[in-house]
Design an enzyme around this catalytic site. Sequence first.
Site, PDB file in Angstrom:
ATOM      1  N   THR A   1       0.827  -1.201   0.000  1.00 20.77           N
ATOM      2  CA  THR A   1       0.000   0.000   0.000  1.00 20.77           C
ATOM      3  C   THR A   1       0.866   1.258   0.000  1.00 20.77           C
ATOM      4  O   THR A   1       2.029   1.225   0.377  1.00 20.77           O
ATOM      5  CB  THR A   1      -0.950   0.028   1.222  1.00 20.77           C
ATOM      6  OG1 THR A   1      -0.181   0.057   2.418  1.00 20.77           O
ATOM      7  CG2 THR A   1      -1.869  -1.180   1.218  1.00 20.77           C
ATOM      8  N   ASP A   2       0.263   2.363  -0.424  1.00 24.69           N
ATOM      9  CA  ASP A   2       0.980   3.632  -0.457  1.00 24.69           C
ATOM     10  C   ASP A   2       0.542   4.510   0.708  1.00 24.69           C
ATOM     11  O   ASP A   2      -0.220   4.076   1.579  1.00 24.69           O
ATOM     12  CB  ASP A   2       0.790   4.323  -1.808  1.00 24.69           C
ATOM     13  CG  ASP A   2      -0.657   4.680  -2.102  1.00 24.69           C
ATOM     14  OD1 ASP A   2      -1.492   4.705  -1.166  1.00 24.69           O
ATOM     15  OD2 ASP A   2      -0.967   4.958  -3.272  1.00 24.69           O
ATOM     16  N   GLN A   3       0.980   5.739   0.708  1.00 23.57           N
ATOM     17  CA  GLN A   3       0.686   6.652   1.805  1.00 23.57           C
ATOM     18  C   GLN A   3      -0.810   6.933   1.944  1.00 23.57           C
ATOM     19  O   GLN A   3      -1.278   7.284   3.016  1.00 23.57           O
ATOM     20  CB  GLN A   3       1.457   7.955   1.588  1.00 23.57           C
ATOM     21  CG  GLN A   3       1.489   8.845   2.797  1.00 23.57           C
ATOM     22  CD  GLN A   3       2.443  10.011   2.600  1.00 23.57           C
ATOM     23  OE1 GLN A   3       2.781  10.372   1.492  1.00 23.57           O
ATOM     24  NE2 GLN A   3       2.889  10.581   3.703  1.00 23.57           N
TER      25      GLN A   3
ATOM     26  N   GLY B   1      -3.007   4.643   1.738  1.00 19.36           N
ATOM     27  CA  GLY B   1      -3.640   3.444   2.286  1.00 19.36           C
ATOM     28  C   GLY B   1      -4.235   2.525   1.237  1.00 19.36           C
ATOM     29  O   GLY B   1      -4.990   1.610   1.574  1.00 19.36           O
ATOM     30  N   VAL B   2      -3.911   2.761  -0.029  1.00 16.06           N
ATOM     31  CA  VAL B   2      -4.417   1.898  -1.103  1.00 16.06           C
ATOM     32  C   VAL B   2      -3.233   1.208  -1.776  1.00 16.06           C
ATOM     33  O   VAL B   2      -2.085   1.633  -1.652  1.00 16.06           O
ATOM     34  CB  VAL B   2      -5.249   2.684  -2.142  1.00 16.06           C
ATOM     35  CG1 VAL B   2      -6.465   3.326  -1.486  1.00 16.06           C
ATOM     36  CG2 VAL B   2      -4.430   3.722  -2.855  1.00 16.06           C
TER      37      VAL B   2
END
Length: 140
Positions: free
Chosen positions: A17-19, A21-22
């Site tokens: 996930t990225d910053q 949250g996905v």
Amino acid sequence: MSAPTAEARVRVRYAETDQMGVVYHANYVVWFEVGRVELLRSLGLPYKQLEEEGILIAVVEVNARYKRPARYDDEIAIRTTVKQVRGGSIIRIGYQVVRVCDEELLCEGETVHVVIDREFKKSRLPDHYAARMAGEMAGE
């Protein structure tokens, strides 16, 4: 008749996930590979066996359309189908990534592959492999 579909399941890891949250977009390409390997295995063509026989399948094009985000701990299914085998040397494979709990389509895409030999020269699938893929496309 539609082509049979192989399904592989994975659970989204935090590291994917990225910053926001996905799931980071490039991870879908990795999941396409997971699906492709499972598809080949389901056709009786394990990728390891193909490579041992000197048959390499190089990715030359990737397309992905992102529909909805996947998030940490979602269980996803990668549904993979042979869409086209052309001339025994070009293979087009389709993917749908869905969230298992609600069948929401998260991403759909396609990869195009060229069959090459160990010297990276264009080659062809052996007839019995090409026939197996073509038979699966016809629903046989």
